[in-house]
Design a protein around this motif. Structure first.
Motif, PDB file in Angstrom:
ATOM      1  N   THR A  16       2.905 -49.731 -86.631  1.00  0.00           N
ATOM      2  CA  THR A  16       3.277 -49.760 -85.549  1.00  0.00           C
ATOM      3  C   THR A  16       4.627 -48.812 -85.253  1.00  0.00           C
ATOM      4  O   THR A  16       5.492 -49.273 -85.745  1.00  0.00           O
ATOM      5  CB  THR A  16       3.379 -50.893 -84.604  1.00  0.00           C
ATOM      6  OG1 THR A  16       2.268 -51.807 -84.840  1.00  0.00           O
ATOM      7  CG2 THR A  16       3.926 -50.748 -83.042  1.00  0.00           C
ATOM      8  N   ALA A  17       4.464 -47.680 -84.825  1.00  0.00           N
ATOM      9  CA  ALA A  17       5.769 -46.865 -84.621  1.00  0.00           C
ATOM     10  C   ALA A  17       6.694 -47.438 -83.519  1.00  0.00           C
ATOM     11  O   ALA A  17       6.118 -47.816 -82.409  1.00  0.00           O
ATOM     12  CB  ALA A  17       5.264 -45.381 -84.209  1.00  0.00           C
ATOM     13  N   LEU A  18       7.988 -47.392 -83.756  1.00  0.00           N
ATOM     14  CA  LEU A  18       8.837 -48.067 -82.903  1.00  0.00           C
ATOM     15  C   LEU A  18       9.826 -46.913 -82.183  1.00  0.00           C
ATOM     16  O   LEU A  18      10.873 -47.393 -81.617  1.00  0.00           O
ATOM     17  CB  LEU A  18       9.653 -48.998 -83.581  1.00  0.00           C
ATOM     18  CG  LEU A  18       9.046 -50.104 -83.992  1.00  0.00           C
ATOM     19  CD1 LEU A  18       9.892 -51.162 -84.612  1.00  0.00           C
ATOM     20  CD2 LEU A  18       8.077 -50.970 -82.856  1.00  0.00           C
ATOM     21  N   GLY A  19       9.719 -45.623 -82.768  1.00  0.00           N
ATOM     22  CA  GLY A  19      10.475 -44.550 -82.261  1.00  0.00           C
ATOM     23  C   GLY A  19      11.283 -44.016 -83.193  1.00  0.00           C
ATOM     24  O   GLY A  19      11.312 -44.409 -84.458  1.00  0.00           O
ATOM     25  N   THR A  20      12.484 -43.542 -82.828  1.00  0.00           N
ATOM     26  CA  THR A  20      13.448 -42.925 -83.778  1.00  0.00           C
ATOM     27  C   THR A  20      14.622 -43.461 -83.661  1.00  0.00           C
ATOM     28  O   THR A  20      15.085 -43.843 -82.261  1.00  0.00           O
ATOM     29  CB  THR A  20      13.350 -41.521 -83.676  1.00  0.00           C
ATOM     30  OG1 THR A  20      13.845 -40.944 -82.358  1.00  0.00           O
ATOM     31  CG2 THR A  20      11.888 -40.716 -84.127  1.00  0.00           C
ATOM     32  N   TRP A  24      16.350 -41.042 -88.361  1.00  0.00           N
ATOM     33  CA  TRP A  24      15.197 -41.754 -88.874  1.00  0.00           C
ATOM     34  C   TRP A  24      14.169 -42.327 -88.057  1.00  0.00           C
ATOM     35  O   TRP A  24      14.452 -42.394 -86.942  1.00  0.00           O
ATOM     36  CB  TRP A  24      15.858 -42.745 -89.638  1.00  0.00           C
ATOM     37  CG  TRP A  24      16.884 -43.641 -89.385  1.00  0.00           C
ATOM     38  CD1 TRP A  24      16.919 -44.453 -88.045  1.00  0.00           C
ATOM     39  CD2 TRP A  24      18.362 -43.384 -89.357  1.00  0.00           C
ATOM     40  NE1 TRP A  24      18.298 -45.004 -87.932  1.00  0.00           N
ATOM     41  CE2 TRP A  24      19.074 -44.143 -88.642  1.00  0.00           C
ATOM     42  CE3 TRP A  24      19.021 -42.636 -90.560  1.00  0.00           C
ATOM     43  CZ2 TRP A  24      20.452 -44.224 -88.664  1.00  0.00           C
ATOM     44  CZ3 TRP A  24      20.424 -42.504 -90.450  1.00  0.00           C
ATOM     45  CH2 TRP A  24      20.933 -43.498 -89.585  1.00  0.00           C
ATOM     46  N   THR A  25      13.004 -42.599 -88.627  1.00  0.00           N
ATOM     47  CA  THR A  25      11.996 -43.262 -87.964  1.00  0.00           C
ATOM     48  C   THR A  25      11.827 -44.829 -88.161  1.00  0.00           C
ATOM     49  O   THR A  25      12.356 -45.208 -89.214  1.00  0.00           O
ATOM     50  CB  THR A  25      10.671 -42.623 -87.998  1.00  0.00           C
ATOM     51  OG1 THR A  25      10.284 -42.881 -89.407  1.00  0.00           O
ATOM     52  CG2 THR A  25      10.813 -41.310 -87.787  1.00  0.00           C
ATOM     53  N   ALA A  41      12.708 -45.165 -92.260  1.00  0.00           N
ATOM     54  CA  ALA A  41      12.556 -44.033 -92.912  1.00  0.00           C
ATOM     55  C   ALA A  41      13.017 -42.740 -92.792  1.00  0.00           C
ATOM     56  O   ALA A  41      13.107 -42.613 -91.526  1.00  0.00           O
ATOM     57  CB  ALA A  41      10.695 -44.099 -93.067  1.00  0.00           C
ATOM     58  N   ALA A  42      13.194 -41.788 -93.567  1.00  0.00           N
ATOM     59  CA  ALA A  42      13.930 -40.663 -93.505  1.00  0.00           C
ATOM     60  C   ALA A  42      13.750 -39.961 -94.797  1.00  0.00           C
ATOM     61  O   ALA A  42      13.694 -40.242 -95.892  1.00  0.00           O
ATOM     62  CB  ALA A  42      15.209 -40.596 -93.040  1.00  0.00           C
ATOM     63  N   ASP A  43      13.755 -38.621 -94.584  1.00  0.00           N
ATOM     64  CA  ASP A  43      13.552 -37.627 -95.704  1.00  0.00           C
ATOM     65  C   ASP A  43      14.880 -37.270 -96.527  1.00  0.00           C
ATOM     66  O   ASP A  43      14.762 -37.060 -97.894  1.00  0.00           O
ATOM     67  CB  ASP A  43      13.010 -36.544 -95.463  1.00  0.00           C
ATOM     68  CG  ASP A  43      11.403 -36.318 -94.990  1.00  0.00           C
ATOM     69  OD1 ASP A  43      10.870 -37.285 -95.492  1.00  0.00           O
ATOM     70  OD2 ASP A  43      11.161 -35.600 -94.200  1.00  0.00           O
ATOM     71  N   ASP A  44      15.863 -37.166 -95.702  1.00  0.00           N
ATOM     72  CA  ASP A  44      17.341 -37.051 -96.469  1.00  0.00           C
ATOM     73  C   ASP A  44      18.577 -37.911 -96.320  1.00  0.00           C
ATOM     74  O   ASP A  44      19.597 -37.359 -95.791  1.00  0.00           O
ATOM     75  CB  ASP A  44      17.523 -35.494 -95.972  1.00  0.00           C
ATOM     76  CG  ASP A  44      17.749 -35.580 -94.608  1.00  0.00           C
ATOM     77  OD1 ASP A  44      17.367 -36.331 -93.757  1.00  0.00           O
ATOM     78  OD2 ASP A  44      18.046 -34.271 -94.092  1.00  0.00           O
ATOM     79  N   GLN A  45      18.429 -39.049 -96.069  1.00  0.00           N
ATOM     80  CA  GLN A  45      19.455 -40.153 -95.615  1.00  0.00           C
ATOM     81  C   GLN A  45      19.735 -40.944 -96.651  1.00  0.00           C
ATOM     82  O   GLN A  45      20.012 -42.251 -96.683  1.00  0.00           O
ATOM     83  CB  GLN A  45      18.781 -40.987 -94.271  1.00  0.00           C
ATOM     84  CG  GLN A  45      18.745 -40.007 -93.121  1.00  0.00           C
ATOM     85  CD  GLN A  45      20.250 -39.493 -92.940  1.00  0.00           C
ATOM     86  OE1 GLN A  45      21.179 -40.031 -92.646  1.00  0.00           O
ATOM     87  NE2 GLN A  45      20.017 -38.188 -92.487  1.00  0.00           N
TER      88      GLN A  45
END
Length: 279
Positions: A16-20, A24-25, A41-45
């Motif tokens: 369930t997506a909670l936003g950003t 990050w998401t 989650a994030a790609d570059d953190q």
């Protein structure tokens, strides 16, 4: 969520997506073993996630502190237990005040921390120091005054520099390093299960008045009960109320850096209040 399954060793059933938030998401994830987890989650953190995980683990000291367990962390994910939110109550606020005082009392080896810090996605200099006043001026106020300076005029910049110049007189009695959350505004206290849980820390060895000033900055629920219970468990030095603005100056400069001139007046007022408190 393949990486999450690898880290936890459990299949994912529902996301369930909670936003950003910042870079990050945020997600609520149901696992095949019946658990629910919170995933950032994030790609570059990698640096920010490593700092948050280190801070949470470091804060989980003593007897059942109000800090969630880190279930998994790597350069792309941070996984915590899912804590269902609920309204804050007076009883929960009083418990939180006592538990915060107990956490602070576990202490720290020095001011700062042995890892690179972050607040939101911005780096924090956690280089250790022996005394709080100069450490706070050099590691917290000065870097963010530089980054916020484009939103301040020369007189406003000089006003904040005067706070740094007079920090020894403004800081109050010396205190040993406390184990603090470091970014304890009301949005980083999650009320669940009859207590307040501390999330999203910028943890380090710091001054315990910093966490209390952060709770006041944007208005924590039942703040009067939190403070009363805290002071019963860990009495504060005389004049602590007059130093609230000093401790709020750093986070307000962070907000100027992140969000621009909308927070400029608040930062300038905090600097003026800090200077007035010196008499």
């Amino acid at each position: 969520m393949e990486r999450l399954e690898e880290l936890l060793g459990v299949p994912v059933e529902r996301v369930t997506a909670l936003g950003t938030g910042h870079a990050w998401t945020l997600s609520r994830v149901a696992l095949a073993d019946g658990r629910e987890v919170f995933v950032k989650a994030a790609d570059d953190q990698a640096g920010a996630f490593a700092a948050e995980a280190a801070g949470l683990r470091w804060l989980r000291q003593g007897d059942d502190p109000p800090v969630p367990e880190v279930l998994a962390a790597d350069e792309r994910l941070l996984v915590l237990p899912w804590l269902p939110g609920e309204p804050a109550t007076r009883a929960a606020a009083e418990r939180f005040g006592r538990e915060l005082a107990a956490l602070h009392a576990t202490g720290a080896p020095s001011f700062g921390a042995p890892w690179q810090g972050y607040i939101a996605h911005l780096p924090l200099d956690n280089t250790p120091g022996d005394r709080w006043p100069r450490w706070y001026a050099e590691r917290r106020i000065a870097p963010f005054l530089r980054s916020a300076a484009r939103h301040l005029d020369a007189a406003e910049t000089r006003l904040i520099e005067r706070v740094m110049d007079g920090i020894e007189a403004l800081a109050g009695p010396d205190e040993p390093p406390a184990r603090i959350h470091g970014d304890l505004w009301s949005g980083n206290v999650l009320w669940s299960g009859g207590r307040g849980w501390m999330i999203d820390p910028a943890a380090h060895g710091g001054h315990r008045e910093t966490d209390l000033a952060m709770l006041a900055l944007f208005g924590a629920p039942h703040l009067d009960r939190i403070l009363a219970a805290y002071r019963e468990a860990g009495p504060l030095a005389d004049g602590w109320r007059a130093r609230v603005a000093l401790h709020q100056l750093h986070p307000l400069l962070v907000h100027v850096t992140l969000y621009g001139s909308a927070y400029r007046d608040a930062a300038v007022r905090a600097a003026r209040s800090a200077l007035r408190a010196s008499g």
